[in-house]
Write a protein that holds these residues in place. Sequence first.
Motif, PDB file in Angstrom:
ATOM      1  N   ALA A 232      80.539  87.573  40.556  1.00 23.47           N
ATOM      2  CA  ALA A 232      79.448  87.409  39.602  1.00 23.47           C
ATOM      3  C   ALA A 232      79.659  88.368  38.429  1.00 23.47           C
ATOM      4  O   ALA A 232      80.312  89.407  38.576  1.00 23.47           O
ATOM      5  N   PRO A 233      79.116  88.046  37.247  1.00 23.80           N
ATOM      6  CA  PRO A 233      79.327  88.932  36.088  1.00 23.80           C
ATOM      7  C   PRO A 233      78.843  90.357  36.309  1.00 23.80           C
ATOM      8  O   PRO A 233      79.531  91.320  35.956  1.00 23.80           O
ATOM      9  N   LYS A 234      77.668  90.519  36.906  1.00 22.83           N
ATOM     10  CA  LYS A 234      77.159  91.873  37.121  1.00 22.83           C
ATOM     11  C   LYS A 234      77.959  92.606  38.196  1.00 22.83           C
ATOM     12  O   LYS A 234      78.150  93.822  38.107  1.00 22.83           O
ATOM     13  N   GLN A 235      78.408  91.886  39.220  1.00 18.55           N
ATOM     14  CA  GLN A 235      79.252  92.525  40.230  1.00 18.55           C
ATOM     15  C   GLN A 235      80.577  92.968  39.629  1.00 18.55           C
ATOM     16  O   GLN A 235      81.070  94.060  39.922  1.00 18.55           O
ATOM     17  N   ALA A 236      81.156  92.127  38.779  1.00 20.95           N
ATOM     18  CA  ALA A 236      82.409  92.498  38.121  1.00 20.95           C
ATOM     19  C   ALA A 236      82.206  93.700  37.198  1.00 20.95           C
ATOM     20  O   ALA A 236      83.049  94.606  37.141  1.00 20.95           O
ATOM     21  N   LYS A 237      81.066  93.713  36.486  1.00 17.00           N
ATOM     22  CA  LYS A 237      80.792  94.846  35.594  1.00 17.00           C
ATOM     23  C   LYS A 237      80.648  96.138  36.382  1.00 17.00           C
ATOM     24  O   LYS A 237      81.174  97.188  35.985  1.00 17.00           O
ATOM     25  N   PHE A 238      79.936  96.079  37.512  1.00 13.72           N
ATOM     26  CA  PHE A 238      79.776  97.267  38.351  1.00 13.72           C
ATOM     27  C   PHE A 238      81.119  97.740  38.892  1.00 13.72           C
ATOM     28  O   PHE A 238      81.427  98.940  38.877  1.00 13.72           O
ATOM     29  N   LEU A 260      94.041  97.194  43.282  1.00 19.21           N
ATOM     30  CA  LEU A 260      93.275  97.077  42.044  1.00 19.21           C
ATOM     31  C   LEU A 260      93.787  95.930  41.180  1.00 19.21           C
ATOM     32  O   LEU A 260      92.993  95.196  40.566  1.00 19.21           O
ATOM     33  N   GLU A 261      95.089  95.737  41.143  1.00 21.38           N
ATOM     34  CA  GLU A 261      95.644  94.632  40.366  1.00 21.38           C
ATOM     35  C   GLU A 261      95.203  93.293  40.945  1.00 21.38           C
ATOM     36  O   GLU A 261      94.898  92.352  40.199  1.00 21.38           O
ATOM     37  N   ARG A 262      95.133  93.193  42.280  1.00 21.18           N
ATOM     38  CA  ARG A 262      94.676  91.952  42.899  1.00 21.18           C
ATOM     39  C   ARG A 262      93.203  91.681  42.562  1.00 21.18           C
ATOM     40  O   ARG A 262      92.820  90.543  42.274  1.00 21.18           O
ATOM     41  N   LYS A 263      92.371  92.727  42.580  1.00 22.97           N
ATOM     42  CA  LYS A 263      90.960  92.550  42.223  1.00 22.97           C
ATOM     43  C   LYS A 263      90.817  92.138  40.760  1.00 22.97           C
ATOM     44  O   LYS A 263      89.970  91.295  40.420  1.00 22.97           O
ATOM     45  N   ILE A 267      88.973  88.741  39.240  1.00 20.78           N
ATOM     46  CA  ILE A 267      87.917  88.730  38.227  1.00 20.78           C
ATOM     47  C   ILE A 267      88.315  87.863  37.043  1.00 20.78           C
ATOM     48  O   ILE A 267      87.502  87.079  36.517  1.00 20.78           O
ATOM     49  N   ILE A 268      89.561  87.966  36.615  1.00 21.61           N
ATOM     50  CA  ILE A 268      90.022  87.152  35.485  1.00 21.61           C
ATOM     51  C   ILE A 268      89.987  85.670  35.835  1.00 21.61           C
ATOM     52  O   ILE A 268      89.653  84.823  35.003  1.00 21.61           O
ATOM     53  N   LEU A 273      86.438  84.943  30.451  1.00 19.26           N
ATOM     54  CA  LEU A 273      86.006  85.513  29.178  1.00 19.26           C
ATOM     55  C   LEU A 273      85.659  86.991  29.275  1.00 19.26           C
ATOM     56  O   LEU A 273      85.228  87.584  28.291  1.00 19.26           O
ATOM     57  N   ASN A 274      85.832  87.587  30.438  1.00 21.78           N
ATOM     58  CA  ASN A 274      85.520  89.001  30.619  1.00 21.78           C
ATOM     59  C   ASN A 274      86.654  89.837  30.042  1.00 21.78           C
ATOM     60  O   ASN A 274      87.803  89.758  30.505  1.00 21.78           O
TER      61      ASN A 274
END
Length: 759
Positions: A232-238, A260-263, A267-268, A273-274
């Motif tokens: 979710a956008p807010k989860q990705a932002k957090f 971290l690269e896998r995460k 997200i991408i 658009l993030n």
Amino acid sequence: MNLFEELDTLDPSSKVVPPRIETPTPHKIAVLILLKQYVKDKSNSLDTGIAMRPQARRMFCMLMFKLVQEADMPYHELHQLLTSRPYKLETLMLESFEKAMSEFCGTASIEALFDFAEMQNIDTLHHADLGVSQFSMVGVYVRRIAVVLQRFTFAEMMHMYRNICAYYERGIRALAIGPRKPVAGGVLHRSHSPPPPPTTTAGAGGDAVTQVKKEDPTEQPNLERNSLCKWAPKQAKFFINKQSDLLDHDESHALSPKQLERKVQEIIQDLPLNTTAYFLGYMNQLRLRDYYNALSALHRALDRSPVRLMSQEKGYQYFCINLAVLHATFGHRDEALAALRESIMLAQEHGDKRSLNLANTWYCLLRNELPLSYVQRSVADISDADGNLLQNYTLALHFAVKLGTVAGYQPLRLFDLLQHSDQLTNRNNLANHASEALALRSAVWCSYGRHELSALYAQLLLSVRDRFNSNGAAGNGSALASYALWLQLQGELRLARVLLQRAREQLPRQPGAECWMISQCHVIIQSGIYRCRWHDAFKACDQLHLLDASGAMQQRAAIYVAKREFYNARRLLDKLIARPELPFLLRMRVQVLLAYCTLADGRFSSEAVTLLLRVAEDMADSQMDYELALVDMVLAQVLLMLGMPQKAYQAIKRSMVDIHINGGLYERAKTDYVFVRCLLAISALEARQTLLLKSLDILERAAQSFKKLSAHAKVLDVYVFLAQRFNEFGERELRNKYASEFRRYFTQHPIPREYLGAP
């Protein structure tokens, strides 16, 4: 992301706007079912009068915060989280949750989802008396999911229910095959139940377990992503903010580069658009020193359409600044200036004064036009209304202090700037800048020779690092490095290695690791000089050259002076002194080493005295009392060789107080040794024996200090001096004592003769 999505992203005229409310995932429905069971259990406990334990209520609230803020997880990972500490549920609540999930995906069919999505059912979760307020974070989370479920058509609800069932079945299958086989209530009632696990005999249990591990399908979700889990956008932002902060301040607690690269890729994939996800990838590649992929990640972040998304995300000017810094690191000045001009343009368009000042500062730095007077003028006029400028002004003050320390400004002016910085940080509660200010104070005191105060500030920062939340910050790493170097100078080599190891664990990669890496090189070089292990010292100089070229050349020249290879030392020092950009303190130390070169084999000239007097005058103007005391000690040795013992005695007596207060163990022992030599030189012949006997404790203390540092050549020099003086006075017993001490110590630590008697 396919080609059409990429072109749509790059097209500024596109009207496609990402949805503001994301579609609920099976994980979110499972979280709501868990919350519903908690509300039921708490309601039953109130009805029966048996209250739930406060610890259980607190940990469940922390569990809900974790599940709401962090990314979706497969069901088997959710189950493992619920059955392991610190979020372990009570047995009855866990069984009720598993039974509810089993019935939801089993006998109840799709009617269970329709019943669950009714507002009456959702309203039962909003009960302030039971700990779930509709205005809390969890309450808003529940309301958002309920609103989306109310808008679903029948086909969408059917698709949602199938995804929930598939999500649950995959998790149960993973739990049945994995280490947690017994699942209370986790019995599937559907026709597509997973096959039972293979039975094994006791004799071949080990082989069977090995075979299961090799063919374990549950390891595939670790390599291949679960398609039912979305960001979710807010989860990705957090997640991005959390990992970015950890990479900045405490890299040891961040995810590994591979994870971290896998995460980031997940997200991408979910949120093309993030833009901040690309920047997190840039930071991840930067700590691996993969500059090519880091530059590519920055370009990808800038490729997100800024015309369409600038109203939502105003980070493109900062991306340009980071791109400029990356180009400046490799000397690409024109590309860096072009990126800064673009950042200035974007900052002006959107009224971002903070990024505008930051870009202008970098622009002036790259063009060698740093306006420090503008910074000092602006600090006096700053007010609380300029909240977006406080951080920039504080960082500018810190940079001005660093620049003034390198240039040799008077400490009063530097600490006046630090006082302004403290006023800004204390007034606005900038904890990170407060910790950096403490580390900067420690560095400034160390540069001006006040090593006791420097160590005190370093210990203060290390003791309150939890309050500043800077366990791995760069200031904390600087404090660890400076304190480790001070312990090395005091002869505590083991403690210094412990601190450097701690700094290595907290800051494993550059640029945060630069401080402890430089400190470690200096520790090895000093230890190599003391022990006459030149190979280790030269190897550390080669490593230091990659971090500080001028400092490495100065240390290499110091090694040559200790080896009595004065020609090589002078050749390096002449190259170093010819550099116009050499820092003030390093230039003074180079001139002191040049004076040492004139003491080679007893040769001296008026050049050494003139050079030392000029250095002493510059040190006095800059109020560097400790460095001035070291110059006086060298001047005393030169004057003693020139046959001017009275002047030499005055010089060494003038330096003893500062060296004994702020100096290291080696400098204190060497000062005592030179002081006794000057004291005997100015006294009459008949009084020298009495003075030597009175000074015997001083020389013994100097020998013990040299032994603690493993400076074997200096220990032998003290024993030779005592044996020769007592031989001149006819004290055979004391002469034989120190001659035997010399022989015993030389047998244990053989040192080539050419290294004895070094200045």
